[in-house]
Design a protein around this motif. Structure first.
Motif, short mmCIF file in Angstrom:
data_model
loop_
_atom_site.label_atom_id
_atom_site.label_comp_id
_atom_site.label_asym_id
_atom_site.label_seq_id
_atom_site.Cartn_x
_atom_site.Cartn_y
_atom_site.Cartn_z
N ARG A 6 0.83 -1.21 0.00
CA ARG A 6 0.00 0.00 0.00
C ARG A 6 0.86 1.26 0.00
O ARG A 6 2.03 1.23 0.37
CB ARG A 6 -0.93 0.02 1.22
N GLY A 7 0.25 2.37 -0.40
CA GLY A 7 0.91 3.67 -0.33
C GLY A 7 0.73 4.26 1.05
O GLY A 7 0.13 3.63 1.92
N PRO A 8 1.26 5.46 1.31
CA PRO A 8 1.94 6.29 0.31
C PRO A 8 3.34 5.80 -0.01
O PRO A 8 3.95 5.05 0.75
CB PRO A 8 1.97 7.67 0.97
N TYR A 9 3.82 6.26 -1.13
CA TYR A 9 5.11 5.83 -1.65
C TYR A 9 6.24 6.23 -0.72
O TYR A 9 7.11 5.43 -0.39
CB TYR A 9 5.28 6.42 -3.05
N GLY A 10 6.28 7.49 -0.29
CA GLY A 10 7.27 7.94 0.67
C GLY A 10 8.61 8.35 0.13
O GLY A 10 9.33 9.10 0.77
N GLY A 11 8.98 7.86 -1.04
CA GLY A 11 10.26 8.26 -1.63
C GLY A 11 11.45 7.62 -0.95
O GLY A 11 11.34 6.64 -0.21
N TYR A 12 12.61 8.21 -1.17
CA TYR A 12 13.85 7.69 -0.63
C TYR A 12 14.51 8.73 0.27
O TYR A 12 15.58 9.25 -0.02
CB TYR A 12 14.81 7.30 -1.76
N GLY A 13 13.84 9.04 1.35
CA GLY A 13 14.43 9.98 2.30
C GLY A 13 14.69 11.33 1.69
O GLY A 13 13.80 11.95 1.09
N LYS A 14 15.94 11.80 1.79
CA LYS A 14 16.30 13.12 1.29
C LYS A 14 16.37 13.17 -0.23
O LYS A 14 16.37 14.24 -0.83
CB LYS A 14 17.64 13.56 1.89
N THR A 122 11.50 7.60 -22.10
CA THR A 122 12.67 7.19 -21.33
C THR A 122 13.47 8.41 -20.88
O THR A 122 13.97 8.47 -19.75
CB THR A 122 13.56 6.27 -22.18
N ALA A 123 13.58 9.40 -21.76
CA ALA A 123 14.31 10.62 -21.42
C ALA A 123 13.66 11.35 -20.25
O ALA A 123 14.36 11.94 -19.41
CB ALA A 123 14.38 11.54 -22.64
N ASP A 124 12.33 11.30 -20.17
CA ASP A 124 11.63 11.95 -19.05
C ASP A 124 12.02 11.28 -17.73
O ASP A 124 12.25 11.96 -16.72
CB ASP A 124 10.12 11.86 -19.25
N PHE A 125 12.06 9.96 -17.73
CA PHE A 125 12.44 9.24 -16.51
C PHE A 125 13.87 9.58 -16.11
O PHE A 125 14.16 9.79 -14.93
CB PHE A 125 12.29 7.73 -16.71
N ARG A 126 14.77 9.62 -17.07
CA ARG A 126 16.15 9.94 -16.76
C ARG A 126 16.28 11.36 -16.21
O ARG A 126 17.04 11.62 -15.28
CB ARG A 126 17.01 9.78 -18.01
N ALA A 127 15.52 12.28 -16.78
CA ALA A 127 15.58 13.67 -16.34
C ALA A 127 15.08 13.84 -14.92
O ALA A 127 15.52 14.75 -14.20
CB ALA A 127 14.78 14.56 -17.30
N ASP A 129 15.27 11.50 -12.50
CA ASP A 129 15.95 10.57 -11.59
C ASP A 129 16.34 11.32 -10.32
O ASP A 129 17.16 12.25 -10.37
CB ASP A 129 17.19 10.00 -12.28
N PRO A 130 15.78 10.97 -9.14
CA PRO A 130 16.07 11.73 -7.93
C PRO A 130 17.53 11.67 -7.49
O PRO A 130 18.01 12.57 -6.82
CB PRO A 130 15.14 11.09 -6.89
N SER A 131 18.24 10.62 -7.89
CA SER A 131 19.65 10.52 -7.52
C SER A 131 20.52 11.49 -8.31
O SER A 131 21.69 11.68 -7.99
CB SER A 131 20.15 9.09 -7.70
N HIS A 132 19.93 12.14 -9.33
CA HIS A 132 20.65 13.13 -10.11
C HIS A 132 19.93 14.48 -10.10
O HIS A 132 20.01 15.26 -11.05
CB HIS A 132 20.83 12.65 -11.56
N PRO A 136 10.65 12.89 -9.27
CA PRO A 136 9.70 11.94 -9.85
C PRO A 136 8.26 12.43 -9.87
O PRO A 136 7.47 11.99 -10.69
CB PRO A 136 9.85 10.71 -8.94
N ALA A 137 7.92 13.35 -8.96
CA ALA A 137 6.56 13.88 -8.93
C ALA A 137 6.22 14.64 -10.20
O ALA A 137 5.05 14.84 -10.51
CB ALA A 137 6.38 14.79 -7.71
N ALA A 138 7.24 15.05 -10.95
CA ALA A 138 7.02 15.82 -12.17
C ALA A 138 6.72 14.92 -13.37
O ALA A 138 6.41 15.43 -14.45
CB ALA A 138 8.23 16.68 -12.47
N LEU A 139 6.81 13.61 -13.20
CA LEU A 139 6.54 12.70 -14.31
C LEU A 139 5.07 12.76 -14.71
O LEU A 139 4.18 12.83 -13.86
CB LEU A 139 6.92 11.27 -13.93
N ASN A 140 4.83 12.72 -16.00
CA ASN A 140 3.47 12.86 -16.55
C ASN A 140 2.76 11.50 -16.53
O ASN A 140 2.62 10.83 -17.55
CB ASN A 140 3.56 13.40 -17.98
N ARG A 141 2.29 11.12 -15.33
CA ARG A 141 1.67 9.80 -15.16
C ARG A 141 0.20 9.96 -14.72
O ARG A 141 -0.19 11.00 -14.16
CB ARG A 141 2.43 8.96 -14.13
#
Length: 267
Positions: A6-14, A122-127, A129-132, A136-141
């Motif tokens: 279940r959600g929420p997703y929560g992300g990866y910390g910082k 694919t370019a959208d996902f790479r752009a 990428d939270p580690s760079h 991810p919240a900006a992805l058009n999903r």
């Protein structure tokens, strides 16, 4: 069941603060008759390994019906046409929220007639990428999620035509009581293959909503033109945050009385 993710997703910390609606979509996965290497080769099993083949099979049907559709079109069709309100919690009575069941149960027959999709590459996902440094919240999903909405927040989603153009309307359905949610424009026309941005405004400043999740669906319905198409829905879940507590402030005084002004923001 009780073991369902279940959600929420929560992300990866910082690295990431969420912003991704999870789960995406549910499927039957409890006590399914499956092959097994023990006993007589059959067993009733539960889990994601039982549920995911249902969605994979639906995706395969879409690929067979629309060989030119890409991943974004397949995902949008499955999630955007899912049957909302069709899933219950493990008690069999309580309706599942988007954080329990995502967009709802797969409807392959509706998905194959989807008329809109949310472009995503694919370019959208790479752009994003939270580690760079991406978000991810900006992805058009199709899923829209915000884990901290202090009063008001807004989102943008882009939909693109894949049904020969036409006229569409956008409306908000099933919004949580006291939540004010709008989607604009409320009507738009698209040429074949053209796209349209949808601006979604959320107001959860009502004090009854503070500390709770508010949900809604933005339903885009085709009213004419091109080929007939099923509705496309964006599923939304936002947490009405009370805001951020102010930083600690030390007040020094040299006498038994006096006053000092303290600036408090974000509450």
């Amino acid at each position: 069941n009780s073991s369902s993710s279940r959600g929420p997703y929560g992300g990866y910390g910082k690295i990431s603060a969420g912003g991704i609606l999870k789960p995406d979509i549910p499927a039957p996965g409890t006590n399914l008759l499956s092959s097994d290497y023990q006993s007589n080769g059959l067993a009733f099993m539960s889990g994601t390994s039982m549920a995911s083949p249902n969605v994979a099979g639906a995706a395969a049907l879409l690929v067979a019906a629309h060989p030119t559709w890409g991943p974004a079109q397949i995902e949008s069709a499955l999630l955007g046409t899912a049957l909302a309100g069709s899933v219950r919690l493990q008690d069999g009575v309580t309706p599942a929220s988007p954080l329990d069941a995502g967009t709802g149960r797969v409807q392959a027959d509706a998905a194959v007639r989807a008329g809109l999709y949310l472009p995503l590459s694919t370019a959208d996902f790479r752009a994003q990428d939270p580690s760079h440094g991406g978000n991810p919240a900006a992805l058009n999903r199709p899923g829209i999620e915000r884990e901290s909405c202090p009063g008001k927040c807004s989102f943008v989603r882009t939909v693109a035509d894949m049904s020969g153009g036409g006229v569409w309307t956008a409306s908000v359905q099933g919004a949580t009581a006291n939540a004010k949610i709008t989607a604009t424009p409320t009507q738009f026309s698209l040429a074949a293959g053209a796209s349209q941005k949808l601006n979604i405004a959320v107001d959860v400043s009502d004090p009854h909503l503070t500390g709770t999740w508010s949900n809604a669906r933005i339903v885009v319905h085709k009213t004419g033109g091109g080929q007939a198409a099923t509705d496309t829905a964006l599923t939304l879940a936002v947490y009405a945050s009370p805001g951020n507590a102010p930083a600690f402030q030390d007040i020094a005084t040299s006498g038994p009385g006096g006053n000092q002004s303290i600036q408090i923001n974000g509450l």
